[in-house]
Write a protein that holds these residues in place. Structure first.
Motif, short mmCIF file in Angstrom:
data_model
loop_
_atom_site.label_atom_id
_atom_site.label_comp_id
_atom_site.label_asym_id
_atom_site.label_seq_id
_atom_site.Cartn_x
_atom_site.Cartn_y
_atom_site.Cartn_z
N GLN A 158 0.83 -1.10 0.09
CA GLN A 158 0.10 -0.17 -0.04
C GLN A 158 0.99 1.21 -0.08
OE1 GLN A 158 -1.29 -2.54 2.12
NE2 GLN A 158 -2.47 -2.91 0.43
N PHE A 159 0.82 1.99 -1.26
CA PHE A 159 1.80 3.23 -1.20
C PHE A 159 1.25 4.30 -0.11
CE2 PHE A 159 -0.96 3.83 -4.96
CZ PHE A 159 -1.69 4.82 -4.41
N GLU A 160 0.14 4.15 0.13
CA GLU A 160 -0.34 5.20 1.25
C GLU A 160 0.28 4.89 2.38
OE1 GLU A 160 -2.21 3.00 -0.41
OE2 GLU A 160 -3.78 4.11 -1.62
N ASN A 161 0.84 3.76 2.91
CA ASN A 161 1.24 3.60 4.06
C ASN A 161 3.01 3.83 3.95
OD1 ASN A 161 -1.11 2.71 4.95
ND2 ASN A 161 -0.66 0.58 4.50
N ALA A 162 3.33 3.92 2.86
CA ALA A 162 4.84 3.94 2.80
C ALA A 162 5.55 5.30 3.37
CB ALA A 162 5.24 3.60 1.32
N ASP A 163 6.82 5.16 3.65
CA ASP A 163 7.75 6.16 3.95
C ASP A 163 8.57 6.62 2.70
OD1 ASP A 163 7.20 6.40 7.14
OD2 ASP A 163 7.84 4.19 6.62
N LEU A 164 8.68 5.55 2.02
CA LEU A 164 9.49 5.58 0.85
C LEU A 164 8.78 5.10 -0.47
CD1 LEU A 164 12.36 6.34 -0.63
CD2 LEU A 164 13.18 4.13 0.42
N ARG B 257 3.01 8.20 -13.49
CA ARG B 257 2.88 7.66 -11.92
C ARG B 257 3.53 8.42 -11.14
NH1 ARG B 257 -0.59 4.99 -9.48
NH2 ARG B 257 0.26 3.33 -8.12
N LEU B 258 4.70 9.18 -11.32
CA LEU B 258 5.65 9.83 -10.40
C LEU B 258 4.65 11.20 -10.06
CD1 LEU B 258 8.99 9.69 -11.84
CD2 LEU B 258 8.25 8.95 -9.80
N THR B 259 3.97 11.81 -11.13
CA THR B 259 3.09 12.81 -10.68
C THR B 259 2.11 12.58 -9.61
OG1 THR B 259 3.44 13.60 -13.16
CG2 THR B 259 1.92 14.79 -11.93
N GLU B 260 1.44 11.34 -9.58
CA GLU B 260 0.38 10.89 -8.90
C GLU B 260 1.22 10.95 -7.44
OE1 GLU B 260 -1.97 8.50 -12.27
OE2 GLU B 260 -1.23 7.26 -10.50
N PHE B 261 2.27 10.24 -7.24
CA PHE B 261 2.90 10.17 -5.84
C PHE B 261 3.30 11.32 -5.57
CE2 PHE B 261 4.19 5.76 -7.60
CZ PHE B 261 3.10 5.15 -7.01
N ARG B 262 3.65 12.40 -6.16
CA ARG B 262 4.13 13.68 -5.71
C ARG B 262 3.00 14.29 -4.99
NH1 ARG B 262 5.96 18.84 -9.25
NH2 ARG B 262 3.89 18.56 -9.83
N LYS B 263 1.62 14.00 -5.37
CA LYS B 263 0.47 14.69 -4.72
C LYS B 263 0.40 14.21 -3.21
CE LYS B 263 -1.99 15.08 -9.05
NZ LYS B 263 -2.68 14.23 -9.96
N ALA C 111 0.01 15.53 1.89
CA ALA C 111 -0.71 15.06 2.99
C ALA C 111 0.46 14.49 3.96
CB ALA C 111 -1.68 14.10 2.75
N ASN C 112 1.36 14.17 3.39
CA ASN C 112 2.69 13.42 4.10
C ASN C 112 3.85 14.03 3.89
OD1 ASN C 112 4.35 11.78 5.36
ND2 ASN C 112 3.78 9.82 4.15
#
Ligand code: SAM
Ligand code: SF4
Length: 477
Positions: A66-72, A91-97, A101-102
């Protein structure tokens, strides 16, 4: 669609693109932090993600799905075609968002896109915190520390000797039966369309002793099939030294195959990729000698026109390739054969295209990975030739090729009805837990009723029917 793959692919499985990875056993509480890794591209990249996981585990990171739980969050990238790059960027653009929150979250790019796009990703687009090239994974822990202090951490240096030989990969999302084992890195060929020599560096072979030790340990852990990986496995060459292997004679690819096959007759051995200019009779005879070396060769041709092959700098002609295929059929009459093909390479005419089709008709491949040409910055072709075949023509030729190939694979599957194959069971079929699925020697997927058989066992299956991608049968008891 720029890539069309048959469904029983293993080496470049389109369905695995973007696959998130986590080890079989996961205890989140054991680790100080969690990482999430997604992989794109060829099997070598997927194997690299397992090396990365091993390095991170040793440094207190556990994997999460679960990428939502990841620190990295890490994305192991591919730049072989333009579409692969575009997918990763999205995909990277999505992760940057998620960083909003974190704010403590780190996002990193690994692999083939690292070198070319490092400045863009880090400085201009501020998409990621870390950029790490394929030879720099050992520096990940220190780069993570750097990034944690807010600095941008980059290491894209290519190496002449890094093979990660001493790192035992952590098997990710494994079925516990099949494993990939890297035997070399980089590539010294300069196919004019290909970005690999620039993104993955010079070719180097991994210590033969460490390859065999890894395969042995996989077998002891219950694995029953290893696929030895390299961009050009036939040029594998290991000269033993004091630190590794201790072999008095240089180890060629044929020698290595034999050494792995000797681990146990119950361990199947596959390999990929063979280059038509380098595959030797010695390799073919070694395959013929050992039942557990699978009768399957991936022999990419790229084009059926000698003129185009020359522009591609493949260093063989159509006639040379046909002679290699004839030799394979002579020494290994039952071998499965697959290929890679590119349509619409620079200056390709209708006549060149017809030659590709006629070569496919001649070789009757069991499997083909077909792509239309995608110009890659920095390659020889990008520098020397004009990308002059219109996109619609490239795509139309690809469709024609796919159509021909589909017909041939169906015929190849139909020829197997009535035969009996030894199948290594890999798990449940995709449709129902009432059926099991495995592959035969020739790499074809075989599905049959479960009865009391289990994953990891070998079973003889009599084929009673088929689809274009699957053989269907019943187990003989
Ligand atoms: N080392 C392998 C060989 O020589 O056959 C192939 C490695 S490459 C990762 C996999 C396949 O991607 C190639 O065989 C080729 O068909 C395809 N490919 C590479 N560059 C391409 C490009 N610029 N456009 C379209 N397809 C490409
Ligand atoms: Fe690319 Fe050619 Fe090397 Fe394969 S052999 S990785 S196609 S340069």
């Amino acid at each position: 669609m720029d890539t069309l793959l048959n469904i029983n692919t293993k080496e470049h499985d389109e369905k695995r693109q973007g696959e998130a990875f986590a080890p079989l056993v996961l205890d989140g509480n054991e680790y100080k932090k969690l990482f999430y890794i997604e992989s794109y591209g060829c099997a070598m990249n997927f194997a690299d993600s397992e090396v990365v996981a091993s390095i991170l585990h040793k440094n207190g990171f556990g994997a999460t799905l679960q990428f939502e739980n990841a620190d990295l969050i890490l994305v192991n990238t591919c730049s072989i075609r333009e579409k692969a790059e575009a997918t990763v960027r999205k995909r990277l653009t999505e992760f940057r968002k998620l960083k909003k929150a974190n704010p403590g979250l780190l996002v990193g790019v690994l692999g083939c896109m690292a070198e070319r796009l490092k400045e863009k990703f880090i400085e201009q687009e501020k998409l990621v915190d870390l950029v790490v090239g394929p030879d720099a994974y050992r520096s990940l822990p220190s780069l993570i520390e750097e990034a944690e202090t807010g600095q941008k951490a980059v290491n894209v240096l290519l190496s002449r000797d890094e093979t990660y030989a001493d790192i035992a990969p952590v098997r990710l999302n494994s079925n516990g039966v099949n494993a990939f084992v890297s035997i070399m890195r980089g590539c010294n060929n300069m196919c004019s369309f290909c970005v690999v020599p620039f993104t993955r560096g010079r070719e180097r072979s991994r210590d033969a002793g460490s390859v065999i030790a890894e395969c042995k340990s996989l077998f002891e852990d219950g694995y029953r099939e290893v696929t030895l990986l390299g961009q050009n496995v036939d040029s594998y060459h290991w000269v033993g030294n004091e630190s590794g292997g201790g072999y008095e004679e240089p180890v060629t690819f044929a020698n290595l195959l034999e050494k792995v096959a000797l681990i146990s007759p119950l361990l199947r051995v596959r390999f990929s990729t063979s280059h038509p200019k380098d595959i030797t009779d010695e390799v073919l005879f070694t395959m013929a000698r050992y039942d557990n070396i699978c009768n399957y060769i991936h022999l990419p041709v790229q084009s059926g026109s000698s003129r185009i092959l020359q522009l591609m700098n493949r260093t063989y002609t159509r006639e040379w390739y046909v002679a290699r295929v004839n030799r394979i059929r002579e020494i290994l009459p039952d071998a499965g054969l697959s290929t890679d093909m590119i349509t619409g390479f620079c200056t390709e005419t209708e006549e060149d295209h017809q030659q590709s089709l006629s070569l496919m008709e001649y070789c009757k491949y069991d499997l083909a990975y077909m792509y239309f040409y995608s110009q890659r910055p920095g390659t020889l072709a990008a520098r020397r030739f004009e990308d002059d075949v219109p996109e619609e023509v490239k795509k139309r030729r690809l469709q024609e090729m796919v159509k021909l190939h589909r017909r041939n694979t169906l015929l190849s599957m139909q020829r197997d009805v009535g035969k009996t194959f030894k199948v290594l069971i890999e798990g449940f079929s995709k449709k129902t837990p009432e059926e099991l699925q495995g592959r035969n020697d020739q790499n074809k997927v075989v599905v049959f009723p479960k009865e009391n058989f289990k994953k990891g066992e070998y079973v003889s299956v009599k084929i009673t029917a088929c689809t274009a991608g699957t053989l269907i049968g019943t187990a003989l008891i």
